[in-house]
Design an enzyme around this catalytic site. Structure first.
Site, PDB file in Angstrom:
ATOM      1  N   LYS A 256      90.799  -8.073  10.169  1.00  0.00           N
ATOM      2  CA  LYS A 256      89.586  -7.309  10.473  1.00  0.00           C
ATOM      3  C   LYS A 256      89.110  -6.534   9.236  1.00  0.00           C
ATOM      4  O   LYS A 256      89.856  -6.361   8.278  1.00  0.00           O
ATOM      5  CB  LYS A 256      89.861  -6.329  11.634  1.00  0.00           C
ATOM      6  CG  LYS A 256      90.225  -7.054  12.932  1.00  0.00           C
ATOM      7  CD  LYS A 256      89.075  -7.892  13.429  1.00  0.00           C
ATOM      8  CE  LYS A 256      89.268  -8.416  14.831  1.00  0.00           C
ATOM      9  NZ  LYS A 256      89.718  -9.811  14.911  1.00  0.00           N
TER      10      LYS A 256
HETATM   11  C1  LIG Z   1      85.523  -9.327  19.354  1.00  0.00           C
HETATM   12  C2  LIG Z   1      87.004  -9.093  19.508  1.00  0.00           C
HETATM   13  N1  LIG Z   1      87.440  -8.321  20.508  1.00  0.00           N
HETATM   14  C3  LIG Z   1      88.738  -8.063  20.674  1.00  0.00           C
HETATM   15  C4  LIG Z   1      89.693  -8.608  19.846  1.00  0.00           C
HETATM   16  C5  LIG Z   1      91.133  -8.348  20.133  1.00  0.00           C
HETATM   17  O1  LIG Z   1      91.723  -7.543  19.171  1.00  0.00           O
HETATM   18  P1  LIG Z   1      93.307  -7.302  19.193  1.00  0.00           P
HETATM   19  O2  LIG Z   1      93.937  -8.523  18.608  1.00  0.00           O
HETATM   20  O3  LIG Z   1      93.508  -6.096  18.346  1.00  0.00           O
HETATM   21  O4  LIG Z   1      93.694  -7.090  20.602  1.00  0.00           O
HETATM   22  C6  LIG Z   1      89.299  -9.410  18.790  1.00  0.00           C
HETATM   23  C7  LIG Z   1      90.302  -9.992  17.893  1.00  0.00           C
HETATM   24  O5  LIG Z   1      90.203 -11.055  17.380  1.00  0.00           O
HETATM   25  C8  LIG Z   1      87.907  -9.660  18.607  1.00  0.00           C
HETATM   26  O6  LIG Z   1      87.475 -10.444  17.617  1.00  0.00           O
END
Ligand SMILES: Cc1ncc(COP(=O)(O)O)c(C=O)c1O
Length: 366
Positions: A186
């Site tokens: 990210k």
């Molecule tokens: C738009 C979006 N929401 C949520 C997530 C989930 O993040 P995490 O892996 O920290 O749970 C991601 C991860 O790829 C994402 O791209």
């Protein structure tokens, strides 16, 4: 020359001394869950986003789930999510026992379409999860107006948009609450999993802090049942260092994106992301009809690409029980069949950017 889609080691090497020292301090301090470093990160991140409260947690998925639970959303309720996003946004709705309702996205911006949202609102709708997809803020003004009119909660998914601004306010400070991901790729990435919720709602923040730590007010005083979802101090220490560079890194992404857009706009057959000062390009996604051929061509020139995402959510096997047709979400279906993500991470060299432009140009005979 080969061009990677992303190379996390480059960024680590850039901040290595500072990050290594910060992590060593945590290790030497002997305090490995919660504590001062996590509290400092929460305070600095809240300041950066421009909200009263930041509650760190294990990842963005947990943050969204905790928010839905904290709002009391569950069986019998409906939550609207974009038909085109990472599965998390729908997953968390099912996880709390509510019904997922999809809305289509805007054809030029790829974020949730306020008109489509309104068409999906029923008496059971309790919340909208809006996703600042690829790093581009959603149309928050229209969305907040809908939320006011229908008395809905707006939860921003800022996983791909840490640092982006909408009308001079950072995303994460506009809806009723927001969740961030610090997954390593990210824009603000940790060295493992991590996440946070931001909000100006003090009562919500107090509840979330309890919920993310087994419902404990203080040790062994469990006011409610919660879960274990925590950001650890090693990740918090690294994030504190990286937060200082986030705007600089996002600006570099914007520069690369502007170069791509100025070159590709000349080429027939490519649709570039619609330029916007607010976009921080977690993903630079072009649309091409012959995506697989372009992907293979770039791979031949050792230019890595990716697809975000090959299927819209209603097309996934996981949602086949909802018996939805992708024809109901034409913009999402179209993006899923045409999107190709080009390398846009901040540490790309100018030569590598030029190589991507050359590779794409060769395909389109330019
Ligand atoms: C738009 C979006 N929401 C949520 C997530 C989930 O993040 P995490 O892996 O920290 O749970 C991601 C991860 O790829 C994402 O791209």
């Amino acid at each position: 020359m080969s061009v990677p889609f992303i190379d996390l080691q480059r960024q680590y090497l850039e901040v290595k001394t500072e990050v290594d020292n910060a992590i060593k301090e945590v290790l030497a301090g002997g305090w490995y869950i919660g504590g001062a470093v996590v509290a400092e990160f929460e305070q600095k991140f809240a300041e950066y986003i421009g909200v009263k409260q930041c509650i760190s947690c294990g990842n963005c998925t947990d943050g969204l789930e905790l928010l839905l639970r904290a709002y009391g959303i569950g069986p019998g309720d409906e939550v609207i999510v974009p038909a085109f996003t990472w599965i998390t946004d729908a997953e968390v709705v099912s996880l709390v026992g509510a019904k997922v309702v999809f809305a289509d996205i805007l054809s030029d911006e790829y974020t949730i379409d306020p008109v489509s949202i309104e068409s999906q609102i029923t008496e059971k709708t309790k919340a909208i999860i809006v996703v600042h997809l690829y790093g581009r803020p959603c149309r928050m003004e229209a969305i907040m107006a809908l939320a006011d009119r229908y008395n809905l909660k707006v939860i921003e998914d800022c996983a791909q948009a840490a640092g982006a601004k909408y009308n001079h306010k950072r995303v994460g400070a506009i809806g009723h609450a927001a969740a961030f991901s610090f997954y390593p790729t990210k824009n603000l990435g940790a060295y493992g999993d991590g996440g946070a919720v931001t909000t100006n709602d003090e009562a919500l923040a107090t509840k979330l802090r309890l919920m993310a730590n087994h419902g404990q007010k203080e040790r062994d005083n469990h006011i409610i049942e919660g879960k274990n979802s925590r950001l650890d101090p090693i990740q918090a220490a690294a994030l504190l260092i990286k937060l200082k560079y986030l705007d600089q890194w996002n600006n570099r992404r914007k520069v690369i994106a502007a170069q791509y857009t100025s070159q590709f706009s000349e080429m027939d057959g490519i649709i570039c992301p619609q330029p916007s000062d607010d976009h921080i390009y977690h993903i630079y996604g072009i649309r091409v009809e012959n995506r697989e051929a372009l992907k293979a061509h770039l791979s031949h020139y050792k230019i890595q690409t990716a697809i975000h995402y090959p299927k819209a959510l209603p097309e996934l096997a996981a949602y086949s029980h909802l018996k939805l047709s992708i024809d109901q979400y034409p913009v999402s279906g179209n993006l899923a069949s045409q999107e190709l993500s080009l390398p846009v991470f901040p540490e790309l060299t100018n030569d590598e950017v030029a190589e991507v432009i050359r590779g794409v140009g060769l395909f389109f005979d330019k």
